[in-house]
Write a protein that holds these residues in place. Structure first.
Motif, mmCIF file in Angstrom:
data_model
loop_
_atom_site.group_PDB
_atom_site.id
_atom_site.type_symbol
_atom_site.label_atom_id
_atom_site.label_comp_id
_atom_site.label_asym_id
_atom_site.label_seq_id
_atom_site.Cartn_x
_atom_site.Cartn_y
_atom_site.Cartn_z
ATOM 1 N N SER A 55 0.860 -1.180 0.000
ATOM 2 C CA SER A 55 0.000 0.000 0.000
ATOM 3 C C SER A 55 0.899 1.234 0.000
ATOM 4 N N ARG A 56 0.289 2.390 0.145
ATOM 5 C CA ARG A 56 1.065 3.626 0.233
ATOM 6 C C ARG A 56 1.979 3.630 1.452
ATOM 7 N N ASN A 57 1.685 2.765 2.401
ATOM 8 C CA ASN A 57 2.460 2.686 3.634
ATOM 9 C C ASN A 57 3.725 1.839 3.474
ATOM 10 N N THR A 58 3.766 1.011 2.438
ATOM 11 C CA THR A 58 4.822 0.007 2.335
ATOM 12 C C THR A 58 6.189 0.623 2.073
ATOM 13 N N GLU A 59 6.253 1.661 1.256
ATOM 14 C CA GLU A 59 7.555 2.253 0.923
ATOM 15 C C GLU A 59 8.268 2.756 2.171
ATOM 16 N N ALA A 60 7.533 3.308 3.116
ATOM 17 C CA ALA A 60 8.154 3.781 4.356
ATOM 18 C C ALA A 60 8.736 2.617 5.145
ATOM 19 N N ILE A 61 8.049 1.478 5.127
ATOM 20 C CA ILE A 61 8.564 0.281 5.801
ATOM 21 C C ILE A 61 9.809 -0.227 5.088
ATOM 22 N N LEU A 62 9.764 -0.268 3.758
ATOM 23 C CA LEU A 62 10.928 -0.721 2.999
ATOM 24 C C LEU A 62 12.126 0.190 3.244
ATOM 25 N N SER A 63 11.874 1.478 3.393
ATOM 26 C CA SER A 63 12.957 2.408 3.672
ATOM 27 C C SER A 63 13.641 2.078 4.997
ATOM 28 N N VAL A 64 12.840 1.758 6.010
ATOM 29 C CA VAL A 64 13.404 1.363 7.306
ATOM 30 C C VAL A 64 14.212 0.075 7.164
ATOM 31 N N ALA A 79 -4.455 -5.682 -3.808
ATOM 32 C CA ALA A 79 -5.151 -4.402 -3.678
ATOM 33 C C ALA A 79 -4.524 -3.305 -4.519
ATOM 34 N N GLU A 80 -3.198 -3.361 -4.726
ATOM 35 C CA GLU A 80 -2.517 -2.284 -5.444
ATOM 36 C C GLU A 80 -2.137 -2.674 -6.875
ATOM 37 N N ARG A 81 -2.655 -3.788 -7.368
ATOM 38 C CA ARG A 81 -2.215 -4.259 -8.687
ATOM 39 C C ARG A 81 -2.457 -3.212 -9.774
ATOM 40 N N GLU A 82 -3.590 -2.551 -9.739
ATOM 41 C CA GLU A 82 -3.929 -1.595 -10.789
ATOM 42 C C GLU A 82 -3.267 -0.238 -10.574
ATOM 43 N N ASP A 83 -3.194 0.204 -9.311
ATOM 44 C CA ASP A 83 -2.747 1.579 -9.029
ATOM 45 C C ASP A 83 -1.240 1.715 -8.868
ATOM 46 N N ASP A 84 -0.571 0.657 -8.410
ATOM 47 C CA ASP A 84 0.863 0.780 -8.127
ATOM 48 C C ASP A 84 1.534 -0.581 -8.268
ATOM 49 N N SER A 85 1.611 -1.060 -9.496
ATOM 50 C CA SER A 85 2.176 -2.395 -9.721
ATOM 51 C C SER A 85 3.657 -2.448 -9.361
ATOM 52 N N ASP A 86 4.367 -1.311 -9.421
ATOM 53 C CA ASP A 86 5.790 -1.301 -9.080
ATOM 54 C C ASP A 86 6.021 -1.622 -7.603
ATOM 55 N N ILE A 209 6.892 -12.183 13.968
ATOM 56 C CA ILE A 209 6.115 -11.017 14.388
ATOM 57 C C ILE A 209 5.113 -10.625 13.305
ATOM 58 N N LEU A 210 3.845 -10.516 13.704
ATOM 59 C CA LEU A 210 2.779 -10.083 12.801
ATOM 60 C C LEU A 210 2.658 -8.564 12.834
ATOM 61 N N LEU A 211 2.868 -7.959 11.657
ATOM 62 C CA LEU A 211 2.695 -6.519 11.452
ATOM 63 C C LEU A 211 1.852 -6.325 10.198
ATOM 64 N N HIS A 212 1.494 -5.092 9.908
ATOM 65 C CA HIS A 212 0.664 -4.801 8.732
ATOM 66 C C HIS A 212 1.255 -3.616 7.963
ATOM 67 N N ASP A 213 1.278 -3.751 6.637
ATOM 68 C CA ASP A 213 1.751 -2.625 5.820
ATOM 69 C C ASP A 213 0.631 -2.028 4.985
ATOM 70 N N SER A 214 -0.615 -2.290 5.361
ATOM 71 C CA SER A 214 -1.724 -1.634 4.684
ATOM 72 C C SER A 214 -1.861 -0.198 5.205
ATOM 73 N N HIS A 215 -2.575 0.636 4.458
ATOM 74 C CA HIS A 215 -2.484 2.085 4.635
ATOM 75 C C HIS A 215 -2.935 2.621 5.992
ATOM 76 N N PRO A 216 -3.971 2.097 6.632
ATOM 77 C CA PRO A 216 -4.408 2.762 7.869
ATOM 78 C C PRO A 216 -3.354 2.786 8.966
ATOM 79 N N PHE A 217 -2.384 1.876 8.895
ATOM 80 C CA PHE A 217 -1.460 1.697 10.020
ATOM 81 C C PHE A 217 -0.166 2.475 9.768
ATOM 82 N N THR A 218 -0.294 3.790 9.776
ATOM 83 C CA THR A 218 0.778 4.673 9.337
ATOM 84 C C THR A 218 1.907 4.804 10.351
ATOM 85 N N THR A 219 1.710 4.346 11.564
ATOM 86 C CA THR A 219 2.780 4.420 12.567
ATOM 87 C C THR A 219 3.633 3.149 12.586
ATOM 88 N N THR A 220 3.246 2.154 11.813
ATOM 89 C CA THR A 220 4.004 0.899 11.810
ATOM 90 C C THR A 220 5.458 1.074 11.356
#
Length: 260
Positions: A55-64, A79-86, A209-220
């Motif tokens: 999601s839009r949140n994933t890049e921040a996680i990848l950066s960490v 969920a992001e196949r159409e909007d952000d396949s990269d 450890i279970l975490l989530h990289d979907s958009h609502p969880f912006t503090t992850t």
């Protein structure tokens, strides 16, 4: 008892059993009994796993992860196949792995029957192949292999079919709570997510450890940084799950715990 509360009690019992088992295993002599199939988790190794993205949140996680030079395992949706396949290709960086969650995170559709679940899984795999994304035949069921959304018989049929067809099912041993699973409003403070994780993982040699990289969880993302640094300070390494990893399935542990 409320079904969700009953399920939460079961999962807490399973988590306690996993932690106790890890402690006892470290102290017990080696026994000649046959081991289950699959590669065991490495000792003193943390396995970060992320559900429901990218999601839009994933890049921040990848950066960490890049900054800390740590890999992770991503159980993805489409969920992001159409909007952000990269976003899918980026998940393969830094030694991280892509694994299977679901095509569409819709419990009613997924768990209508074992057949509907497999149709969704086939759709997910076809989508990843279309995008050219390498993935592990490693599955985490939405809600886990014990959940209040699916009929127990449907879950048994799903798990039996996945095992028969060569998939590896993997739940988790530590829930971070970043999704507000205990009823808290989200997003939680990153310090709270990190504290939950470290407290619940106490005593585990190989926490998954279970975490989530979907958009609502912006503090992850910031919570992940804190989790990584805390475990590094304790001398832990970081690893990834693969299809060759020995399965970890809640329902199997619950059967042992309940004597079934």
């Amino acid at each position: 008892m409320n079904p969700c509360r009953k399920l939460r009690s079961r999962l807490l019992a399973v988590a306690a059993m996993l932690t106790l088992g890890a402690i006892m295993q470290a102290a017990a002599p080696v026994r000649p009994a046959a081991e289950p199939a699959g590669v065991p988790l490495e000792p003193r190794t943390v396995y970060l796993t992320f559900d429901d993205g990218p999601s839009r949140n994933t890049e921040a996680i990848l950066s960490v992860l890049r900054e800390e030079e740590v890999p992770a395992t991503f159980f993805v949706t489409l969920a992001e196949r159409e909007d952000d396949s990269d976003a899918y290709a980026a998940l393969c960086e830094n030694g991280s792995r892509v694994a299977l969650h679901c095509s569409v995170h819709d419990y009613d559709r997924l768990y209508e029957s074992a057949r509907s679940y497999r149709e969704d899984l086939r759709e997910l795999e076809a989508g990843l192949r279309e995008l050219g994304i390498p993935y592990e035949t490693l599955v985490r069921l939405p809600g886990g292999s014990l959940n209040a959304q699916a009929d127990p018989q449907v879950l048994r049929e799903i798990l039996t079919g996945l095992s028969r067809d060569g998939y590896t099912v993997f739940d988790w041993t530590v829930t971070s709570g970043d999704d507000g699973g205990e009823g808290q409003p989200v997003p939680l403070a990153p310090e709270e997510i990190a504290r939950n994780t470290l407290e619940r993982g106490e005593g585990q040699s190989s926490p998954v450890i279970l975490l989530h990289d979907s958009h609502p969880f912006t503090t992850t993302p910031e919570a992940v940084r804190q989790i990584i640094r805390a475990y590094k300070a304790r001398g832990y390494r970081f690893g990834v799950l693969t299809a060759d990893t020995r399965p970890l399935v809640f329902s199997d542990w619950w059967d042992v715990l309940s004597g079934n």
